[in-house]
Design an enzyme around this catalytic site. Structure first.
Site, PDB file in Angstrom:
ATOM      1  N   ASP A  51      41.283  29.475  40.284  1.00  0.00           N
ATOM      2  CA  ASP A  51      40.983  28.546  41.378  1.00  0.00           C
ATOM      3  C   ASP A  51      40.202  27.333  40.891  1.00  0.00           C
ATOM      4  OD1 ASP A  51      40.662  27.614  44.082  1.00  0.00           O
ATOM      5  OD2 ASP A  51      38.625  28.391  44.058  1.00  0.00           O
TER       6      ASP A  51
ATOM      7  N   GLU B  96      37.704  49.808  41.714  1.00  0.00           N
ATOM      8  CA  GLU B  96      36.616  48.830  41.814  1.00  0.00           C
ATOM      9  C   GLU B  96      36.574  47.962  40.553  1.00  0.00           C
ATOM     10  OE1 GLU B  96      36.511  51.865  42.913  1.00  0.00           O
ATOM     11  OE2 GLU B  96      35.866  51.608  45.005  1.00  0.00           O
TER      12      GLU B  96
ATOM     13  N   CYS C 149      41.665  53.291  49.489  1.00  0.00           N
ATOM     14  CA  CYS C 149      40.436  53.508  48.707  1.00  0.00           C
ATOM     15  C   CYS C 149      39.289  53.948  49.630  1.00  0.00           C
ATOM     16  CB  CYS C 149      39.998  52.199  48.051  1.00  0.00           C
ATOM     17  SG  CYS C 149      40.590  51.999  46.373  1.00  0.00           S
ATOM     18  N   HIS C 150      38.418  54.765  49.093  1.00  0.00           N
ATOM     19  CA  HIS C 150      37.210  55.153  49.814  1.00  0.00           C
ATOM     20  C   HIS C 150      36.140  54.072  49.654  1.00  0.00           C
ATOM     21  CE1 HIS C 150      39.324  58.953  49.141  1.00  0.00           C
ATOM     22  NE2 HIS C 150      38.667  59.422  50.183  1.00  0.00           N
TER      23      HIS C 150
END
Lengths: 160, 160, 160, 160, 160, 160
Positions: free
Chosen positions: A128, A114, A76-77
């Site tokens: 979590d 993203e 990824c960029h």
């Protein structure tokens, strides 16, 4: 024939060169689901009513993860996102949390990863925070819902 | 009654104090699935036969993500993992990749989140590398399969 | 026959499981060289005499890099280093800076990569700070000089 | 007289202000060498033929390192690279791996450090994966080969 | 005579070697203050009553910053904190938020910097979230209140 | 009525969408103070005269922290700063170090948080390097002094 853009002719991994792409306004929407026991859902809902802390922590985790997507996904960029939003819907029927992440950028490359990363890490954070009472929770249906901008234009799930 | 350990009595988010827990050998196994179009699966499989690059990149991404789990999941403790393994099984019937991540540590706290994070980021990386040909792929069934060590001992999915 | 420990029998990359290794005091010493034009060397030396800023910045960069070695080198374990030292020797004859990095840890795995990473990043930082006057500088001879601790014990360059 | 741009008149380290520079297409090419024992080279080559895992892991490490160059080299600017490529040539005669990294960006500042960092970290990763059989490997000749773009224009090694 | 431990005899920065120190239970408590306009305080308080989001976000930011202290403060050691707590007290009289951070670890080195970093970054986050209505806010009185464990034992502000 | 921009109507934390803002040249100046015992000040000053290492390390830490502001402050945007400067003034009268950080960027959003973060982390680093002789040091008066650019234009402390 279609080709995997992240592999060159020799099958070697590479970061796609986006230098010649036009800069345009990009947006991507991704979703995810965290399915849990009804009792876990009730605890989450009570917390949500009182303080919202589990969901606020998950939202922050998702936003932060979107910003470091280029560090997590090797090809990824790095991008300078103009906005990230992570929202939650509590679904008592299905005993699950529905997560929706929207990312925007003015860039030569899209923000699908993203948005997917934001939704995934928000889901992991919910896991979590609730895992002590329900290790069996499942994160599922992480999917792109739509994307806009760039050469390939608008894409929407279900309308291919 | 069961309680969410990451919220104190006032519903405030906190990092659970593990200072009084015994150090023990911990292990966790998590899995994830990436479901894709049969044509995408074939491209991935061809790549896998020739060079394996998509899966190698996904494996590295998963291992790296496990190591930075404490940075991604806000209330996770930083850990020094003694091992991380990420493996893949190509399932042509279901046109999907099955991911299995195993983390180990000698520590006061478990590695469930590390294993789940490794599996999730490996899945996201497969999505990234194949998305140009198949934006509709879905990451699903991210789940803990088993964990060992610590006060709560052995836990295995399906045997609760 | 010797084998690459980071590949399993099938040639798949993996993070070596160090869970069964004994904890011992480990140390590694690595060196690197930055060779430059005599005129560049003089500018560096003048700076070094007056303020030492190039070398101080390079030292800090090397120390910081050692701490994030597990994030840079994919199959390295995260470690809690007990000390990192990066030192420089200015060699006017050879018109170069000699870098020496020493890392120590009490751990199940060695710190060779941490020392090599510290020396490399210190060298890259010197290059960065002097590159406007000398793009042709070369970083060379990055090598482990010795290591101590662990099952393989003491190793010293030149005495194999 | 030439001056070190990263030091101001008082010799104090600073991040050069690039705010007034023109945005232009930048490219930099850097190389590095990992020299090893012939037996180590053969093991690497066998792995490379079968799976390519050592080189794929090193490639990913180099690409990731280029993206975090601004975090590693204290006075470097953060950049959004449009492409990073890391390639390898196996040289049996010299018993070494030749690494070549190319970085591109549309920016006010160059990508020399990104290319040099990619080559260095790829080299360190090869060292890491082969060190169990050959601690004496040397990383050498880390050098800029050429750069394009920016006020100083094209630069090529050997043609100063 | 007293000496700065992070400088050696030659005045060179170094990471203090803690390899010979005893492992002991460490704790540090740090505080900080964010002073704002009464109108800003009311907006924060209203948000705090309804959802607590500003303070929850600041708490998460503080906890995350404590975990990456070794990455922020160049000569700090990386640590595996066993707990981090960040709490807030709203003081309407002084129109300020009082922040209190507590860090614990079982280690060879103390957690003063982790607690101070947690309090500072929590304060910066409050500033960030309220700055649109009050750029003049001041973060003040960042101080260690007490620390326990290690060779120097218990220290408490005001009792030197 | 004024509103906290980082909370939406429902009080939920969000990253403000800057996609529609104009790109302009932005600058922000922030300051901080580290107050210490006169004896500590003398040690720092002696080090500063001889080598400047404490202040150089603190400067580098501040510059690095500005670059990672988007990672530290949850709702900050990632930016590509065009310059960061961190300067120090030793004030023997007040026995303190005055820190001044200036950040610049061409962007859709301002750099107030980057400048405040740079000043704060530089201050924390001074504390770290001097804490062995003076745990009672206080970091204080972290404040924005002025900012330029963007829709709200120029702002200067004291002239509201």
């Amino acid at each position: 024939m279609a080709e995997l853009t992240h592999l060159d002719a020799a099958g070697t991994a590479r970061m796609v060169d986006v230098g010649d792409k036009a800069v345009s306004q990009r947006e991507a929407v991704a979703t995810a689901l965290v399915v849990m026991q009804p009792e876990t859902f009730r605890l989450l809902q009570q917390g949500a009513h009182a303080k919202g802390d589990v969901l606020t922590v998950a939202r922050i985790a998702g936003i932060q993860a979107a910003k470091k997507c280029g560090d997590l996904i090797p090809l990824c960029h790095s991008l300078m996102l103009s906005s990230v939003a992570v929202d939650f819907e509590l679904d008592p029927e299905a005993s699950c949390v529905r997560i929706r992440a929207v990312c925007r950028v003015m860039s030569q490359t899209g923000v699908e990863m993203e948005a997917l990363t934001a939704a995934s890490v928000a889901a992991l954070t919910i896991y979590d925070m609730c895992k002590a009472v329900d290790r069996g929770m499942v994160i599922t249906d992480i999917a792109l819902q739509q994307k806009q901008g760039g050469k390939s234009g608008h894409w929407q799930r279900g309308s291919e």
